[in-house]
Write a protein that holds these residues in place. Structure first.
Motif, PDB file in Angstrom:
ATOM      1  N   TRP A 157     -10.856  -0.567   0.907  1.00 25.51           N
ATOM      2  CA  TRP A 157      -9.824  -0.235   1.896  1.00 25.51           C
ATOM      3  C   TRP A 157     -10.405  -0.256   3.308  1.00 25.51           C
ATOM      4  O   TRP A 157      -9.805  -0.797   4.233  1.00 25.51           O
ATOM      5  N   ALA A 158     -11.589   0.341   3.474  1.00 28.10           N
ATOM      6  CA  ALA A 158     -12.211   0.396   4.797  1.00 28.10           C
ATOM      7  C   ALA A 158     -12.569  -1.003   5.293  1.00 28.10           C
ATOM      8  O   ALA A 158     -12.357  -1.330   6.467  1.00 28.10           O
ATOM      9  N   LYS A 159     -13.111  -1.848   4.416  1.00 25.46           N
ATOM     10  CA  LYS A 159     -13.481  -3.212   4.818  1.00 25.46           C
ATOM     11  C   LYS A 159     -12.251  -4.034   5.194  1.00 25.46           C
ATOM     12  O   LYS A 159     -12.294  -4.832   6.127  1.00 25.46           O
ATOM     13  N   ASP A 160     -11.144  -3.825   4.491  1.00 25.06           N
ATOM     14  CA  ASP A 160      -9.927  -4.594   4.736  1.00 25.06           C
ATOM     15  C   ASP A 160      -9.187  -4.162   5.991  1.00 25.06           C
ATOM     16  O   ASP A 160      -8.484  -4.964   6.608  1.00 25.06           O
ATOM     17  N   ASN A 161      -9.334  -2.905   6.391  1.00 23.91           N
ATOM     18  CA  ASN A 161      -8.489  -2.372   7.463  1.00 23.91           C
ATOM     19  C   ASN A 161      -9.188  -2.055   8.775  1.00 23.91           C
ATOM     20  O   ASN A 161      -8.513  -1.801   9.766  1.00 23.91           O
TER      21      ASN A 161
END
Length: 186
Positions: A157-161
């Motif tokens: 989630w952190a890498k995508d957002n």
């Protein structure tokens, strides 16, 4: 000591000249006392000026400190740091597997999956220090509790957002490597 021994250290001055030079350097009688009092007054005024400048710079009085001390309460963290990620922009939307892995039977503030789908086309957000620390604390807590699948979901989630920078890339890579090793070992 003679001048022939060391020309740099040798001084050719008679002892009578020292007394005369010292007498000329000092003020005599009342002049010396007046000069000393004047110098002391100047230093007191300078100290007061410096104290006023310091107080103006800090602007934090004893009363302010005591008021803040009386109103202070320590934050007690009882776990589930990952729930703070739900209030991020874009919010963390945990999957059913995540919720079952962390044993979160009743989570009232989980955003709907449709809100995460609508955010997928948007530009990545820049992380500020507070958010970065919260993500790191959530990852660390779940890693400690051996909830590796949940950690992997937060990392994804952190890498995508969130927008990457050099420090962020290093940190995320470190998290991923640790989680992969633990998941392979299990």
């Amino acid at each position: 000591m003679s001048a022939e021994a060391d020309p740099f250290l040798a001084l050719d001055v008679s002892s009578d000249d020292y007394a005369t030079t010292a007498a000329h350097d000092q003020h005599s009688g009342a002049d010396a006392t007046f000069a000393a009092v004047e110098a002391e007054d100047d230093s007191d005024a300078e100290r007061e000026k410096a104290g006023a400048a310091r107080a103006a710079r800090t602007r934090y009085t004893e009363d302010d400190f005591l008021a803040q001390k009386a109103s202070y309460t320590a934050r007690i963290d009882e776990g589930n740091i990952w729930k703070q990620l739900l209030s991020f922009e874009p919010p963390f939307c945990p999957s059913e597997e995540f919720i079952s892995a962390v044993n979160a039977a009743s989570v009232d503030t989980i955003p709907s999956a449709s809100s995460s789908d609508s955010l997928s086309g948007k530009q990545k957000t820049t992380l500020d220090k507070k958010h970065h620390q919260t993500i790191q604390a959530a990852v660390s807590e779940l890693y400690f509790l051996e909830k590796y699948a949940a950690v992997k979901e937060i990392i994804t989630w952190a890498k995508d957002n969130f927008e990457k920078d050099k420090k962020w890339d290093v940190q995320v890579k470190k998290w991923e490597d640790k989680v992969e090793k633990k998941m392979q070992a299990a």
